[in-house]
Motif scaffolding. Structure first.
Motif, PDB file in Angstrom:
ATOM      1  N   LYS A  90      -4.420  11.853  21.242  1.00 27.06           N
ATOM      2  CA  LYS A  90      -5.710  11.999  20.560  1.00 27.06           C
ATOM      3  C   LYS A  90      -6.478  13.211  21.082  1.00 27.06           C
ATOM      4  CE  LYS A  90      -5.883   7.061  19.645  1.00 27.06           C
ATOM      5  NZ  LYS A  90      -6.525   5.762  19.954  1.00 27.06           N
ATOM      6  N   ALA A  91      -6.444  13.420  22.393  1.00 24.09           N
ATOM      7  CA  ALA A  91      -7.089  14.609  22.945  1.00 24.09           C
ATOM      8  C   ALA A  91      -6.366  15.873  22.488  1.00 24.09           C
ATOM      9  CB  ALA A  91      -7.121  14.535  24.469  1.00 24.09           C
ATOM     10  N   LYS A 126     -12.293   2.304  17.659  1.00 28.43           N
ATOM     11  CA  LYS A 126     -13.749   2.328  17.750  1.00 28.43           C
ATOM     12  C   LYS A 126     -14.226   3.672  18.274  1.00 28.43           C
ATOM     13  CE  LYS A 126     -13.826   0.240  22.382  1.00 28.43           C
ATOM     14  NZ  LYS A 126     -14.386  -0.839  23.226  1.00 28.43           N
ATOM     15  N   ALA A 127     -15.417   4.029  17.845  1.00 28.57           N
ATOM     16  CA  ALA A 127     -16.071   5.247  18.309  1.00 28.57           C
ATOM     17  C   ALA A 127     -17.506   4.898  18.680  1.00 28.57           C
ATOM     18  CB  ALA A 127     -16.050   6.327  17.234  1.00 28.57           C
ATOM     19  N   GLU A 155     -10.683   5.971  25.437  1.00 29.42           N
ATOM     20  CA  GLU A 155      -9.578   6.779  25.953  1.00 29.42           C
ATOM     21  C   GLU A 155     -10.019   8.156  26.427  1.00 29.42           C
ATOM     22  OE1 GLU A 155      -6.278   6.874  23.253  1.00 29.42           O
ATOM     23  OE2 GLU A 155      -6.440   4.727  22.797  1.00 29.42           O
ATOM     24  N   PHE A 156     -10.970   8.766  25.741  1.00 28.52           N
ATOM     25  CA  PHE A 156     -11.515  10.037  26.202  1.00 28.52           C
ATOM     26  C   PHE A 156     -12.973  10.127  25.788  1.00 28.52           C
ATOM     27  CE2 PHE A 156      -9.940  11.296  21.980  1.00 28.52           C
ATOM     28  CZ  PHE A 156     -10.998  12.044  21.480  1.00 28.52           C
ATOM     29  N   ASP A 189      -9.303  11.272  30.069  1.00 28.75           N
ATOM     30  CA  ASP A 189      -8.902  10.288  31.069  1.00 28.75           C
ATOM     31  C   ASP A 189      -9.521   8.946  30.701  1.00 28.75           C
ATOM     32  OD1 ASP A 189      -7.669  10.094  34.015  1.00 28.75           O
ATOM     33  OD2 ASP A 189      -9.464   8.828  33.908  1.00 28.75           O
ATOM     34  N   ALA A 190      -8.672   7.948  30.442  1.00 31.19           N
ATOM     35  CA  ALA A 190      -9.160   6.646  29.995  1.00 31.19           C
ATOM     36  C   ALA A 190      -9.939   5.927  31.087  1.00 31.19           C
ATOM     37  CB  ALA A 190      -7.986   5.790  29.522  1.00 31.19           C
ATOM     38  N   ALA A 191      -9.485   6.020  32.336  1.00 39.59           N
ATOM     39  CA  ALA A 191     -10.170   5.315  33.423  1.00 39.59           C
ATOM     40  C   ALA A 191     -11.581   5.854  33.620  1.00 39.59           C
ATOM     41  CB  ALA A 191      -9.361   5.429  34.709  1.00 39.59           C
TER      42      ALA A 191
END
Length: 469
Positions: free
Chosen positions: A51-52, A315-316, A419-420, A445-447
């Motif tokens: 996605k990024a 979702k956004a 996720e980003f 970075d998802a975290a």
């Protein structure tokens, strides 16, 4: 939120006739060594997430097609960094300036570069900045070196505090031009002669009537950086700053010196390199554009926002002071029609003059823009069920309190599928989409994205309950 005061409005009206026609965007190019296109991605510590990658490809395609719309050379768009920390805090009792601006600045060995929209010399942040400058002068004296401290502030942002900045009558007139050198004491900083071990310089910048410098960035020695929504002031809303280390600081520095309109001095220390504990980042900046008519639609910032929403699968989330552009409305509608849930948090009762923008740029106030969004959805209950639009409510006020223009967010943030994230200075309004220079980054970075989302959830209750149009 500080509204435009009489000096700014008067200046805009006087100069509007000259710039009302469309003029080409022309950003001065600071000479930097050009990287080979095949090496653009070598800075990433790992491959981008799919996605990024979609966002990055859109940004790079736009950068190559419209190089005049870049705020720094193209090789600084792909980058990487280590997130040192971040914080969401409400002014005026916040510690954001101390944590992410002055504490970073005093670590400088060679250089501090800062750009901001507002600079209120009477604010706590300005006083802390003045103390940091004195600390740097003593540090430079002890080490037998000189340290550069360059500050760039938007002219309209300076004039908004004309009562406290007091640049003088000639200073006000000169500040109406594109670049103007300002005495540091006009910002509450020490006089040049009082910090002889520093190269302390201040400039103002604005492309009238609408081409504002709205970025809020700091770079220290090309190694440390901070970005976000915080100006050098004491506005009473929610702000965010994020501290960064690594090649991203070089990207922030390159953006600054292109706006500074002078070649970037060569740093004595080598540029930082990517390490395995860093995360991929992408710069999504926006160029200034002064005229009312004919602004560019496709800029790195705008295509990044649209590509990010197009990449969402679940979702956004968007938080912004205002959401009021035609393009933003269409971006939301496309996302909903693909089955994605959208949460939008914005400011209630925003009084900025959104109606000055012509049709095709602004939908007007937040309230009117949301009414137009819901009218576009119509009676489609499926689309309506996927959209939550809530006025911002902080946890400073009790449950059951009503939205108020006294309780507002200044944060500019987008999260995609946890996720980003994209964070920076750009609002979702016509000024930021089409006219202001902005600086934002995508953090792949998802975290880290989940940590930011959790921290943000800790300071607002906009969904519990949701007060909406």
């Amino acid at each position: 939120m500080r509204t435009l005061q009489l000096p700014i409005v008067t200046a805009m009206l006087l100069l509007a006739a000259r710039y009302v026609i469309a003029l080409p965007v022309s950003i001065p190019q600071t000479p930097y060594p050009q990287a080979s296109p095949s090496n653009y991605e070598s800075v990433f510590p790992r491959a981008l997430s799919p996605k990024a990658r979609h966002v990055f490809d859109a940004v790079m395609q736009t950068a190559k097609k419209y190089p005049e719309r870049l705020t720094s050379p193209i090789q600084y768009l792909p980058t990487a960094g280590r997130v040192l920390g971040f914080s969401f805090q409400h002014s005026p009792n916040d510690t954001l300036c101390e944590e992410f601006i002055t504490n970073y600045a005093v670590k400088a060995q060679e250089e501090v570069v800062l750009e901001t929209f507002l600079y209120d010399r009477k604010s706590l942040c300005a006083r802390q900045m003045a103390d940091a400058v004195r600390t740097l002068d003593a540090k430079a004296k002890a080490s037998g070196t000189r340290i550069r401290v360059y500050i760039l502030v938007d002219t309209a942002g300076l004039l908004a505090f004309i009562g406290s900045s007091r640049p003088g009558t000639s200073g006000v007139v000169n500040a109406l031009f594109k670049y103007y050198k300002l005495a540091p004491e006009a910002l509450g900083l020490p006089r040049v002669r009082d910090v002889p071990n520093l190269d302390l310089r201040v400039k103002t910048f604005h492309r009238w009537p609408l081409g504002a410098l709205h970025s809020k960035t700091l770079a220290v020695d090309g190694r440390l950086a901070s970005i976000g929504s915080k100006n050098i002031d004491t506005e009473t809303g929610l702000d965010m700053l994020i501290g960064l280390e690594g090649p991203i600081a070089q990207s922030v520095r390159a953006d600054f010196f292109q706006s500074w309109n002078e070649p970037a001095p060569v740093l004595r220390t080598p540029a930082p390199h990517t390490t395995s504990d860093m995360v991929p980042m992408v710069v999504a900046a926006n160029p200034y554009y002064g005229p009312f008519l004919g602004p560019p639609e496709d800029t790195p910032q705008n295509v990044a926002w649209k590509a990010a929403m197009d990449a969402a699968t679940h979702k956004a989330f968007i938080m912004t002071p205002n959401f009021s552009t035609d393009s933003g409305r269409e971006m939301i509608l496309r996302t909903l029609r693909r089955g994605v849930k959208v949460d939008l948090v914005e400011l209630y009762g925003l009084d900025l003059p959104q109606f000055v923008f012509p049709p095709g740029q602004s939908d007007g106030s937040n309230m009117l823009a949301m009414l137009r969004l819901f009218n576009a959805i119509g009676n489609d209950t499926t689309l309506r069920s996927r959209l939550r639009v809530c006025w911002y409510m902080s946890k400073r006020f009790p449950v059951g309190a009503k939205p108020s223009s006294d309780d507002w967010t200044h944060v500019k943030y987008m999260s995609i599928d946890d996720e980003f994230a994209i964070v920076g200075s750009g609002n979702q309004d016509a000024q930021s989409w089409y006219h202001s220079q902005e600086f934002n980054i995508l953090i792949d970075d998802a975290a880290i994205t989940r940590q930011i989302n959790q921290a943000l959830d800790g300071v607002h209750r906009s969904f519990d309950p949701c007060h909406h149009v």
